[in-house]
Write an enzyme that holds these catalytic residues in place. Structure first.
Site, PDB file in Angstrom:
ATOM      1  N   ASN A  10      46.503  86.342  37.545  1.00 45.26           N
ATOM      2  CA  ASN A  10      46.300  87.785  37.253  1.00 45.26           C
ATOM      3  C   ASN A  10      47.234  88.128  36.279  1.00 45.26           C
ATOM      4  OD1 ASN A  10      46.892  90.590  37.493  1.00 45.26           O
ATOM      5  ND2 ASN A  10      47.819  90.657  39.398  1.00 45.26           N
ATOM      6  N   TRP A  11      46.762  88.424  35.262  1.00 45.64           N
ATOM      7  CA  TRP A  11      47.514  88.544  33.846  1.00 45.64           C
ATOM      8  C   TRP A  11      48.052  89.825  33.831  1.00 45.64           C
ATOM      9  CZ3 TRP A  11      44.414  86.116  29.141  1.00 45.64           C
ATOM     10  CH2 TRP A  11      44.423  84.758  29.276  1.00 45.64           C
ATOM     11  N   LYS A  12      47.809  90.868  34.687  1.00 52.43           N
ATOM     12  CA  LYS A  12      48.458  92.079  34.757  1.00 52.43           C
ATOM     13  C   LYS A  12      48.342  92.744  33.305  1.00 52.43           C
ATOM     14  CE  LYS A  12      51.345  90.505  38.590  1.00 52.43           C
ATOM     15  NZ  LYS A  12      52.614  90.792  39.377  1.00 52.43           N
ATOM     16  N   GLY A 231      50.662  85.259  39.351  1.00 53.13           N
ATOM     17  CA  GLY A 231      50.948  86.302  38.163  1.00 53.13           C
ATOM     18  C   GLY A 231      51.453  85.545  37.001  1.00 53.13           C
ATOM     19  N   GLY A 232      52.829  85.510  36.939  1.00 50.92           N
ATOM     20  CA  GLY A 232      53.477  84.885  35.843  1.00 50.92           C
ATOM     21  C   GLY A 232      53.165  83.427  35.436  1.00 50.92           C
TER      22      GLY A 232
HETATM   23  C1  PEP Z   1      50.981  88.795  41.593  1.00 47.09           C
HETATM   24  O1  PEP Z   1      51.288  89.724  41.233  1.00 47.09           O
HETATM   25  O2  PEP Z   1      49.806  88.853  42.102  1.00 47.09           O
HETATM   26  C2  PEP Z   1      51.666  87.740  41.724  1.00 47.09           C
HETATM   27  C3  PEP Z   1      51.616  86.772  42.808  1.00 47.09           C
HETATM   28  O3  PEP Z   1      52.811  87.368  40.909  1.00 47.09           O
HETATM   29  P1  PEP Z   1      53.747  86.224  40.629  1.00 47.09           P
HETATM   30  O4  PEP Z   1      53.043  85.128  40.604  1.00 47.09           O
HETATM   31  O5  PEP Z   1      54.406  86.513  39.299  1.00 47.09           O
HETATM   32  O6  PEP Z   1      54.716  86.396  41.754  1.00 47.09           O
END
Ligand code: PEP
Length: 253
Positions: A10-12, A231-232
């Site tokens: 998920n690149w947001k 995410g990150g």
């Molecule tokens: C997300 O927002 O779906 C997520 C899991 O972020 P992160 O991996 O950065 O915690």
């Protein structure tokens, strides 16, 4: 047959066209790792471009509106996401629920709209730190999911549930394997209650919250964990595909 692990980035709100090189690198690496199903959800502005570059990976959207069209400035519909090349959409992410006032009822309408447009759905759920501290996470997550899931006919194959404890997203904290196992087992029970033994068993349940190459193997070894929403660590091909490789190892054990 056991499903392949499903690793979704998920690149947001990250990425301009300069990030297409990263998408290409992810796609190339995924071609060498066929034991894993790899997907990314770039920002809406990049869905079409990533779709054009991708041979092996699935491309998805991060949200869609519940209506087919209309006066909804800034939104995109499920059909528009599909037209741009999306094969799935992430719905009910805590950043949408928290930052955009989405409720279980509005998320449910979005799930219906997405399935109606033949998109697969990754439906997110997860408790806050406060709920977890009170030991109420199982009740919270099952209530949230029951209220966000529509009746689905035979659409179970298009549904994935992502359990993402809010306090673990982007914080570097992860839930323990035991905690994750307990929530995933409760989600599985709910799915079987809602959709019957066969369809309820088919729905994939993935974990999200600070997944990294270093912790992925342990997290992906937890019973009922079918993959990760990342995410990150999905913003760079090396770390994202490190997670995919760890998932392949965990599923082979
Ligand atoms: C997300 O927002 O779906 C997520 C899991 O972020 P992160 O991996 O950065 O915690």
């Amino acid at each position: 047959m056991a499903q392949r692990p499903y690793i979704v980035g998920n690149w947001k709100m990250n990425g301009t066209r300069a990030m297409l090189s990263e998408a290409r690198a992810i796609d190339r690496a995924a071609q060498r790792l066929m034991k894993v199903e790899v997907a990314i959800a770039p920002p809406a502005t990049l869905i079409h471009a990533v779709h054009k570059e991708a041979d092996q990976i699935w491309v998805g959207a991060q949200d869609c509106h519940q209506s087919e069209s209309g006066a909804y400035t800034g939104d995109i519909s499920a059909a528009m996401a599909a037209d741009a090349g999306a094969k799935f959409v992430i719905l009910g992410h805590s950043e949408r629920r928290g930052g955009h006032g989405e409720t279980d009822a509005s998320v449910k309408k979005k799930v219906q709209a997405a399935l109606g447009a033949s998109l697969a759905v990754i439906l997110c759920c997860g408790e806050s730190e406060d709920v977890r501290d009170k030991g109420k996470e199982l009740a919270f997550v099952t209530k949230q999911l029951s209220a966000s899931l529509p009746k689905m006919g035979n659409a179970a194959e298009k549904l994935t549930i992502a359990y993402e404890p809010i306090w673990a997203i982007g914080t570097g904290k992860t839930a323990t394997p035991d905690d994750i196992g307990a929530v995933h087992a409760a989600i599985r029970k709910l799915l079987v209650d809602l959709y019957g033994a066969e369809q309820g068993a088919e729905v994939r349940i993935i974990y999200g919250g600070s997944v990294k190459p270093e912790n992925a193997r342990e997290l992906m070894s937890v019973p009922e964990v079918g993959g990760a929403l990342v995410g990150g660590a999905s913003l760079a091909a090396d770390s994202f595909m490190g997670i995919a490789a760890a998932a392949a190892d965990a599923f082979e054990e």
